[in-house]
Design a protein around this motif. Sequence first.
Motif, PDB file in Angstrom:
ATOM      1  N   ALA A 293      45.723  -3.595  15.614  1.00 40.59           N
ATOM      2  CA  ALA A 293      45.407  -2.453  14.743  1.00 40.59           C
ATOM      3  C   ALA A 293      43.973  -2.464  14.265  1.00 40.59           C
ATOM      4  O   ALA A 293      43.448  -1.423  13.841  1.00 40.59           O
ATOM      5  CB  ALA A 293      46.360  -2.429  13.554  1.00 40.59           C
ATOM      6  N   ASN A 294      43.317  -3.611  14.305  1.00 39.32           N
ATOM      7  CA  ASN A 294      41.930  -3.674  13.848  1.00 39.32           C
ATOM      8  C   ASN A 294      40.935  -3.433  14.977  1.00 39.32           C
ATOM      9  O   ASN A 294      39.731  -3.375  14.749  1.00 39.32           O
ATOM     10  CB  ASN A 294      41.640  -5.030  13.190  1.00 39.32           C
ATOM     11  N   TYR A 295      41.455  -3.301  16.191  1.00 34.45           N
ATOM     12  CA  TYR A 295      40.577  -3.157  17.357  1.00 34.45           C
ATOM     13  C   TYR A 295      40.310  -1.690  17.698  1.00 34.45           C
ATOM     14  O   TYR A 295      41.116  -0.810  17.404  1.00 34.45           O
ATOM     15  CB  TYR A 295      41.210  -3.820  18.582  1.00 34.45           C
ATOM     16  N   LEU A 296      39.196  -1.481  18.355  1.00 34.29           N
ATOM     17  CA  LEU A 296      38.861  -0.198  18.957  1.00 34.29           C
ATOM     18  C   LEU A 296      38.628  -0.412  20.448  1.00 34.29           C
ATOM     19  O   LEU A 296      38.066  -1.429  20.854  1.00 34.29           O
ATOM     20  CB  LEU A 296      37.587   0.388  18.347  1.00 34.29           C
ATOM     21  N   ARG A 297      39.081   0.542  21.256  1.00 34.65           N
ATOM     22  CA  ARG A 297      38.731   0.553  22.667  1.00 34.65           C
ATOM     23  C   ARG A 297      37.708   1.658  22.862  1.00 34.65           C
ATOM     24  O   ARG A 297      37.990   2.833  22.593  1.00 34.65           O
ATOM     25  CB  ARG A 297      39.958   0.812  23.539  1.00 34.65           C
ATOM     26  N   ILE A 298      36.543   1.289  23.318  1.00 35.63           N
ATOM     27  CA  ILE A 298      35.435   2.237  23.431  1.00 35.63           C
ATOM     28  C   ILE A 298      35.036   2.358  24.899  1.00 35.63           C
ATOM     29  O   ILE A 298      34.546   1.397  25.513  1.00 35.63           O
ATOM     30  CB  ILE A 298      34.223   1.791  22.597  1.00 35.63           C
ATOM     31  N   SER A 299      35.251   3.529  25.487  1.00 40.81           N
ATOM     32  CA  SER A 299      34.848   3.762  26.872  1.00 40.81           C
ATOM     33  C   SER A 299      33.330   3.731  26.980  1.00 40.81           C
ATOM     34  O   SER A 299      32.613   4.078  26.035  1.00 40.81           O
ATOM     35  CB  SER A 299      35.360   5.117  27.358  1.00 40.81           C
ATOM     36  N   ILE A 300      32.842   3.349  28.150  1.00 38.39           N
ATOM     37  CA  ILE A 300      31.403   3.299  28.376  1.00 38.39           C
ATOM     38  C   ILE A 300      30.913   4.655  28.871  1.00 38.39           C
ATOM     39  O   ILE A 300      31.363   5.159  29.902  1.00 38.39           O
ATOM     40  CB  ILE A 300      31.042   2.200  29.384  1.00 38.39           C
ATOM     41  N   GLY A 301      30.013   5.243  28.108  1.00 39.25           N
ATOM     42  CA  GLY A 301      29.385   6.493  28.496  1.00 39.25           C
ATOM     43  C   GLY A 301      28.014   6.241  29.083  1.00 39.25           C
ATOM     44  O   GLY A 301      27.713   5.143  29.573  1.00 39.25           O
ATOM     45  N   THR A 302      27.177   7.229  29.041  1.00 38.67           N
ATOM     46  CA  THR A 302      25.801   7.060  29.496  1.00 38.67           C
ATOM     47  C   THR A 302      25.047   6.179  28.493  1.00 38.67           C
ATOM     48  O   THR A 302      25.484   6.014  27.345  1.00 38.67           O
ATOM     49  CB  THR A 302      25.093   8.410  29.599  1.00 38.67           C
ATOM     50  N   PRO A 303      23.914   5.606  28.887  1.00 42.48           N
ATOM     51  CA  PRO A 303      23.125   4.821  27.926  1.00 42.48           C
ATOM     52  C   PRO A 303      22.785   5.618  26.665  1.00 42.48           C
ATOM     53  O   PRO A 303      22.800   5.066  25.558  1.00 42.48           O
ATOM     54  CB  PRO A 303      21.864   4.457  28.721  1.00 42.48           C
ATOM     55  N   GLU A 304      22.486   6.907  26.826  1.00 43.02           N
ATOM     56  CA  GLU A 304      22.147   7.737  25.672  1.00 43.02           C
ATOM     57  C   GLU A 304      23.344   7.896  24.734  1.00 43.02           C
ATOM     58  O   GLU A 304      23.216   7.828  23.505  1.00 43.02           O
ATOM     59  CB  GLU A 304      21.672   9.114  26.140  1.00 43.02           C
ATOM     60  N   GLU A 305      24.535   8.093  25.306  1.00 45.21           N
ATOM     61  CA  GLU A 305      25.745   8.222  24.486  1.00 45.21           C
ATOM     62  C   GLU A 305      26.052   6.933  23.736  1.00 45.21           C
ATOM     63  O   GLU A 305      26.440   6.948  22.557  1.00 45.21           O
ATOM     64  CB  GLU A 305      26.926   8.617  25.370  1.00 45.21           C
ATOM     65  N   MET A 306      25.871   5.805  24.410  1.00 42.94           N
ATOM     66  CA  MET A 306      26.178   4.535  23.758  1.00 42.94           C
ATOM     67  C   MET A 306      25.153   4.214  22.669  1.00 42.94           C
ATOM     68  O   MET A 306      25.500   3.609  21.640  1.00 42.94           O
ATOM     69  CB  MET A 306      26.250   3.412  24.793  1.00 42.94           C
ATOM     70  N   ALA A 307      23.898   4.610  22.862  1.00 40.73           N
ATOM     71  CA  ALA A 307      22.895   4.423  21.812  1.00 40.73           C
ATOM     72  C   ALA A 307      23.250   5.258  20.587  1.00 40.73           C
ATOM     73  O   ALA A 307      23.095   4.805  19.440  1.00 40.73           O
ATOM     74  CB  ALA A 307      21.511   4.793  22.338  1.00 40.73           C
ATOM     75  N   THR A 308      23.752   6.477  20.825  1.00 43.08           N
ATOM     76  CA  THR A 308      24.188   7.335  19.713  1.00 43.08           C
ATOM     77  C   THR A 308      25.369   6.700  18.995  1.00 43.08           C
ATOM     78  O   THR A 308      25.453   6.725  17.758  1.00 43.08           O
ATOM     79  CB  THR A 308      24.564   8.731  20.235  1.00 43.08           C
ATOM     80  N   LEU A 309      26.300   6.130  19.759  1.00 44.41           N
ATOM     81  CA  LEU A 309      27.448   5.437  19.169  1.00 44.41           C
ATOM     82  C   LEU A 309      26.993   4.298  18.265  1.00 44.41           C
ATOM     83  O   LEU A 309      27.454   4.172  17.119  1.00 44.41           O
ATOM     84  CB  LEU A 309      28.341   4.886  20.277  1.00 44.41           C
ATOM     85  N   ILE A 310      26.101   3.469  18.754  1.00 43.39           N
ATOM     86  CA  ILE A 310      25.642   2.310  17.973  1.00 43.39           C
ATOM     87  C   ILE A 310      24.974   2.774  16.685  1.00 43.39           C
ATOM     88  O   ILE A 310      25.207   2.207  15.602  1.00 43.39           O
ATOM     89  CB  ILE A 310      24.692   1.435  18.804  1.00 43.39           C
ATOM     90  N   GLN A 311      24.158   3.812  16.782  1.00 46.12           N
ATOM     91  CA  GLN A 311      23.508   4.330  15.579  1.00 46.12           C
ATOM     92  C   GLN A 311      24.540   4.853  14.586  1.00 46.12           C
ATOM     93  O   GLN A 311      24.421   4.631  13.374  1.00 46.12           O
ATOM     94  CB  GLN A 311      22.517   5.440  15.947  1.00 46.12           C
ATOM     95  N   ALA A 312      25.564   5.528  15.091  1.00 47.37           N
ATOM     96  CA  ALA A 312      26.607   6.054  14.216  1.00 47.37           C
ATOM     97  C   ALA A 312      27.372   4.925  13.522  1.00 47.37           C
ATOM     98  O   ALA A 312      27.705   5.020  12.333  1.00 47.37           O
ATOM     99  CB  ALA A 312      27.575   6.929  15.014  1.00 47.37           C
ATOM    100  N   ILE A 313      27.636   3.864  14.247  1.00 48.19           N
ATOM    101  CA  ILE A 313      28.341   2.728  13.659  1.00 48.19           C
ATOM    102  C   ILE A 313      27.499   2.082  12.566  1.00 48.19           C
ATOM    103  O   ILE A 313      28.016   1.645  11.519  1.00 48.19           O
ATOM    104  CB  ILE A 313      28.729   1.710  14.745  1.00 48.19           C
ATOM    105  N   LYS A 314      26.194   2.034  12.778  1.00 43.53           N
ATOM    106  CA  LYS A 314      25.298   1.461  11.759  1.00 43.53           C
ATOM    107  C   LYS A 314      25.361   2.230  10.442  1.00 43.53           C
ATOM    108  O   LYS A 314      25.091   1.671   9.376  1.00 43.53           O
ATOM    109  CB  LYS A 314      23.857   1.459  12.276  1.00 43.53           C
ATOM    110  N   GLU A 315      25.743   3.490  10.531  1.00 44.06           N
ATOM    111  CA  GLU A 315      25.782   4.337   9.328  1.00 44.06           C
ATOM    112  C   GLU A 315      27.119   4.217   8.587  1.00 44.06           C
ATOM    113  O   GLU A 315      27.277   4.813   7.521  1.00 44.06           O
ATOM    114  CB  GLU A 315      25.532   5.782   9.727  1.00 44.06           C
ATOM    115  N   ILE A 316      28.065   3.476   9.160  1.00 41.61           N
ATOM    116  CA  ILE A 316      29.373   3.311   8.512  1.00 41.61           C
ATOM    117  C   ILE A 316      29.274   2.209   7.463  1.00 41.61           C
ATOM    118  O   ILE A 316      28.814   1.091   7.759  1.00 41.61           O
ATOM    119  CB  ILE A 316      30.443   2.994   9.561  1.00 41.61           C
ATOM    120  N   GLU A 317      29.720   2.503   6.280  1.00 40.52           N
ATOM    121  CA  GLU A 317      29.600   1.548   5.180  1.00 40.52           C
ATOM    122  C   GLU A 317      30.396   0.284   5.466  1.00 40.52           C
ATOM    123  O   GLU A 317      31.546   0.321   5.884  1.00 40.52           O
ATOM    124  CB  GLU A 317      30.130   2.169   3.880  1.00 40.52           C
ATOM    125  N   GLY A 318      29.738  -0.861   5.267  1.00 39.87           N
ATOM    126  CA  GLY A 318      30.379  -2.146   5.455  1.00 39.87           C
ATOM    127  C   GLY A 318      30.013  -2.816   6.757  1.00 39.87           C
ATOM    128  O   GLY A 318      30.286  -4.003   6.941  1.00 39.87           O
TER     129      GLY A 318
END
Length: 349
Positions: free
Chosen positions: A321-346
């Motif tokens: 329940a604590n895991y996420l499965r994250i499909s691999i997109g393009t490098p640009e999509e994954m960079a956007t994902l990482i930036q979005a995760i950085k903005e999540i509190e905690g």
Amino acid sequence: MSFLDSQFQHLVPYVPGEQTRTKVIKLNTNENPYDPPQNVIEAAKEAAKTLSRYSDPTCLQVIQPLAKHFNVAPENIFLGNGSDEVLFFLFQGFMEKGVQFPDITYGFYEVYSDLFHLKTEIISLKEDLSIDLAEYTGEATVIIANPNAPTGLMIAPEVICTFAKNNPQRLIIVDEAYSDFSEASLVPYLEAHPNILVVGTFSKSRHLAGARLGYAVGSKQLIEDLNKLKFSHNPYSVNAMTLACGEASLQAQDYVDECTQKIIATRNWTQQELQKLGFETTNSQTNFVFCQHPTVAGETIFKQLKEKNILVRWFNNPRIANYLRISIGTPEEMATLIQAIKEIEGVDI
């Protein structure tokens, strides 16, 4: 009032990843982020001209080049409408003595075993989420996804071959939906181990999730028996456009390999970036990563990413329940994902 047969009233169907036509970064269904090769698109257009006729039930235009690709005989190849149809026939007709599979794996295994009222033994993954074949005792058919989903972990082919050799009267089904992103396949070992059957798909590395094309590779007897079930159900289950696309895909192997290597490189980068943010990741051998954060709940991250129009997969299963499965997109999509995760509190930055 329901007219459904009472024996099916209890069924809990498989739940696919969310599909949407809105503009989102879609990282929840393990699709290929790159377009099909141009010759596949052209083949689909050409095949559309023949749609007034039935498709070829022998599927030889794909079976023959696929057999050459795997260095096996055409009689060792079976084609179906996606690997899900191949699995359907296997659960329907090859599990008279029951079936064993892991508690955390592809959800259709449990759905099919319930549908066909099979004697089913679900065996827990180890604490590290790996599969221990030593726990698969008895006479039942064994089915494992290798690499496994959603964990991304794989068993070395030699380990599976030893298990098959020690259990010659048992059928061992190896679901290799993600094997092109891994270090090895069981196909080269099949001649020495006729009780192993490999199932695969054109949905992942071959860009054809929407076309629905799956296959099995195994002994002549296994393939004949699969065809017996298929031709007793629907000889034309693989349509003409899909056959044309599958044939063209096999003619574009260089492009398929190039995109696969891009996905592997992006997967490795994504895992490293997630680890920098405090995430724990499995050693994924697939086109997705499986990760958890030590202080932020997986469901929380899932929901907050969705608010940012990024879809990932969260499973409401106590063990993961604590895991996420994250499909691999393009490098640009994954960079956007990482930036979005950085903005999540905690999340540690």
